[in-house]
Design an enzyme around this catalytic site. Structure first.
Site, PDB file in Angstrom:
ATOM      1  NE  ARG A 151      40.336  39.849  35.234  1.00  0.00           N
ATOM      2  CZ  ARG A 151      41.089  40.862  35.631  1.00  0.00           C
ATOM      3  NH1 ARG A 151      41.027  42.014  35.001  1.00  0.00           N
ATOM      4  NH2 ARG A 151      41.897  40.744  36.661  1.00  0.00           N
ATOM      5  NE  ARG A 212      39.990  43.766  43.510  1.00  0.00           N
ATOM      6  CZ  ARG A 212      41.117  43.091  43.685  1.00  0.00           C
ATOM      7  NH1 ARG A 212      42.259  43.753  43.935  1.00  0.00           N
ATOM      8  NH2 ARG A 212      41.121  41.771  43.618  1.00  0.00           N
ATOM      9  CE  LYS A 243      39.290  38.187  44.418  1.00  0.00           C
ATOM     10  NZ  LYS A 243      39.704  38.036  43.020  1.00  0.00           N
ATOM     11  CG  HIS A 256      49.125  43.096  42.059  1.00  0.00           C
ATOM     12  ND1 HIS A 256      48.069  43.408  42.883  1.00  0.00           N
ATOM     13  CD2 HIS A 256      48.659  42.172  41.180  1.00  0.00           C
ATOM     14  CE1 HIS A 256      47.010  42.717  42.514  1.00  0.00           C
ATOM     15  NE2 HIS A 256      47.336  41.959  41.489  1.00  0.00           N
ATOM     16  CG  ASP A 329      46.389  36.979  44.866  1.00  0.00           C
ATOM     17  OD1 ASP A 329      46.073  36.812  43.675  1.00  0.00           O
ATOM     18  OD2 ASP A 329      46.210  38.061  45.464  1.00  0.00           O
TER      19      ASP A 329
END
Length: 606
Positions: A151, A212, A243, A256, A329
């Site tokens: 980010r 990831r 996580k 998601h 999450d």
């Protein structure tokens, strides 16, 4: 697709079982149950003077719109008003007594080190003011995993992501990446990087984890997870967040948009998914993030792990001995919303054992639901106090009770410091993996050539231009032609141009994933058209290394695992023989029909 993936999963699981097992004591080690006296005193005093509304507010972490705490743009004011009923980030904190904020680019929080540090200070002042005499600072977080999920924009250090670090095999480099990432985050007032990823990616068709993850071997993932916990916490003073518990690595569904089911047996979970979390806990990780996944072997109820007392309170706290902060999450994800309504989810998450409730789709509805559950006795105030105590203790250990604000000028000096950027190159170089060099094309024998660089591109990172510029700097006549999702006409035009060049370098990104990346499979057709020219073609996977299985006829193939400038610089140097590739596959690459194309640990060099 799932049938072929079972084969790859078994191969990796078998390989992982042959490696050195984790020490037995790692299963029970945890942070001390009783905090130091000063911490205990501040936490107890603060908690005693908080109202129930303030306590419940501490449980929530959400986004806010705007790059300034009190003076956002008109568009961000409107967005805050629509989402929260008030206009500024400061007012959101005051209205809901928020305990935490999560920064995103899309919510316009992340522009420059000066702006981010100033925003953080403004939000902290709002939180301290809202608490009256009971000054409760904020925890501020962002998803700074590095690699394909980061980010903080440049000039922040942009390290390779987890799978690249897995290819490099160096716990020291993983720790360095976490340390510098953590230091830069802390400099701008961010405390939780929401990293490292502890998932073991044993399903090549995993649409949400993939690169990831550090890889497909539980021992490697555990070692690098622990190294990053140490880098974040001990070296940088940030809060590591392991996580996604209990492990999101073996699914071809995205939480998601769906509710994945992990069909590992209990023995498989203990052997594959649990080791990284055990090692993270042994290393003292202060926070663990839950996954919106169903694991019948751990809880046959069908509830996602985020809402499962059996998994959170029973396995994570009871069996693994974790005593830190459990953060969910994001609660706006479909995986946690399918079985229960948005009003029930936050209450059920708290009953399961969660402490921080991340990004509910309707913050007011969620806050009121928790307050109502306390009023009706479904939740007790004592249960709320348990979570608030953990959150306050974490804030105290972050130093926020004494020094919640950051030095803006120091942040400007720290983020993107020369020594940090030098470390990025040092850590990135060993991760590049040469997978196939069948024609012996590499390293390139001459720089006097015409080169076309094409394929997948990113507006933020411009990897196509970066590679072309690297060739040009070495004397080649280089042309950059981005072709991310080319039409048939664009493919024909690009192939015709390639036929006029001596060499083509084409970048691909998740070319295996037709449904997500490109419904028309245009990346595959582009590569096929380039190969049909008869000119030499170098294919580079700038994300998942699995693409090679879907690109028949490719004779030269490398994997960078990300498309940062440092990754592209390392690629260009390796193509020219200035850098010897040292990365080894941290996953197996199956064939399209489920066989074995390249084994774990494969990697070429020159």
């Amino acid at each position: 697709m799932k049938t072929r993936l079972v084969i790859a999963t078994v191969l990796v699981a078998t390989l992982g079982a042959t490696l050195t097992p984790l020490p037995v004591q790692a299963t029970t080690a945890a942070p001390a149950a009783l905090p130091p006296a000063a911490e205990h005193g501040w936490v107890t005093s603060t908690l005693r003077h908080m109202s129930l509304e303030q306590k419940v507010g501490q449980l929530f972490a959400t986004y806010v719109y705007g790059g300034d705490a009190t003076a956002p743009t008109a568009a961000d004011r409107a967005a805050n008003r629509a989402a929260f009923g008030v206009e500024t980030p400061a007012e959101v904190i005051e209205e809901f007594h928020l305990g935490a904020i999560c920064y995103f680019s899309w919510s316009h929080n992340l522009d420059s080190p000066r702006q981010i540090a100033t925003l953080s200070n403004g939000l902290q002042r709002a939180a301290l003011s809202a608490g009256g005499k009971d000054r409760v600072p904020l925890l501020i977080s962002t998803d700074q995993e590095q690699g394909v999920v980061l980010r903080m924009p440049a000039p922040a250090a942009q390290f390779p992501g987890a799978m690249a670090l897995g290819a490099g095999r160096s716990p020291g480099d993983a720790r360095t990446a976490a340390e510098i990432t953590g230091r830069e985050l802390r400099a701008v007032g961010i405390h939780q990087p929401y990293a490292p990823i502890a998932d073991v990616n044993v399903d090549p068709a995993n649409p949400v984890i993939g690169v990831r993850s550090f890889g497909a071997d539980p021992t490697l993932v555990a070692e690098l997870t622990a190294a990053q916990v140490t880098g974040f916490q001990r070296d940088a003073g940030a809060t590591a967040v392991a996580k996604h518990f209990p492990g999101h690595g073996d699914t071809d569904n995205d939480s998601h948009t769906d509710l994945p089911v992990i069909n590992h047996t209990r023995e498989e979970w203990d052997r594959i998914d649990a080791p990284p979390f055990r090692r993270a806990i042994a290393a003292g990780v202060e926070s663990v993030m839950t996954a919106h996944i169903v694991v019948p072997a751990l809880d046959p109820s069908g509830d996602p792990a985020t809402l499962s007392p059996t998994i959170l309170s029973g396995v994570l706290r009871g069996e693994l001995g974790f005593r830190g902060v459990i953060v969910t999450d994001a609660l706006n994800m479909a995986g946690v919303r399918q079985k229960y309504g948005d009003e029930r989810v936050p209450v059920l998450a708290l009953k399961a054992g969660a402490d921080q409730l991340l990004m509910p789709p309707d913050l007011r509805l969620a806050r009121d639901a928790v307050l109502r559950a306390v009023a009706t006795g479904e939740l007790t105030e004592r249960r709320i106090d348990e979570s608030v105590r953990r959150i306050l203790a974490l804030k105290y250990r972050q130093g926020l009770a004494a020094s919640p604000l950051v030095d803006v000028e120091a942040a400007v000096r720290t983020v993107g410091a020369a020594e940090h950027l030098a470390a990025v190159a040092r850590v990135t170089d060993p991760t590049l993996t040469a997978v196939r060099n069948d024609a012996g094309l590499l390293p390139l024998a001459s720089t006097d050539r015409s080169v076309l660089v094409t394929g997948w591109n990113s507006a933020a990172f411009a990897p196509v231009a970066t590679v072309a510029d690297g060739f040009a700097a070495r004397g080649a006549r280089a042309t950059a032609r981005p072709a991310t999702l080319p039409s048939d006409q664009a493919i024909a035009t690009t192939a015709a141009e390639a036929a006029r060049h001596d060499l083509t370098v084409v970048l691909v990104n998740k070319a295996w994933d037709v449904e997500v990346t490109d419904p028309r499979a245009s990346q595959r057709r582009l590569v096929a058209a380039l190969l049909a020219t008869g000119r030499p073609v170098i294919v580079v996977a700038v994300r998942d290394p699995y693409d090679v299985a879907y690109l028949p006829g490719v004779s030269t193939y490398l994997a960078t695992y990300s498309y940062t400038r440092a990754a592209m610089d390392a690629l260009v140097r390796a193509l020219h023989g200035e850098l010897s590739p040292r990365g080894r596959l941290p996953v197996t690459i199956p064939t399209a029909d489920g066989g074995l194309l390249y084994p774990y640990d494969h990697g070429l060099t020159w």
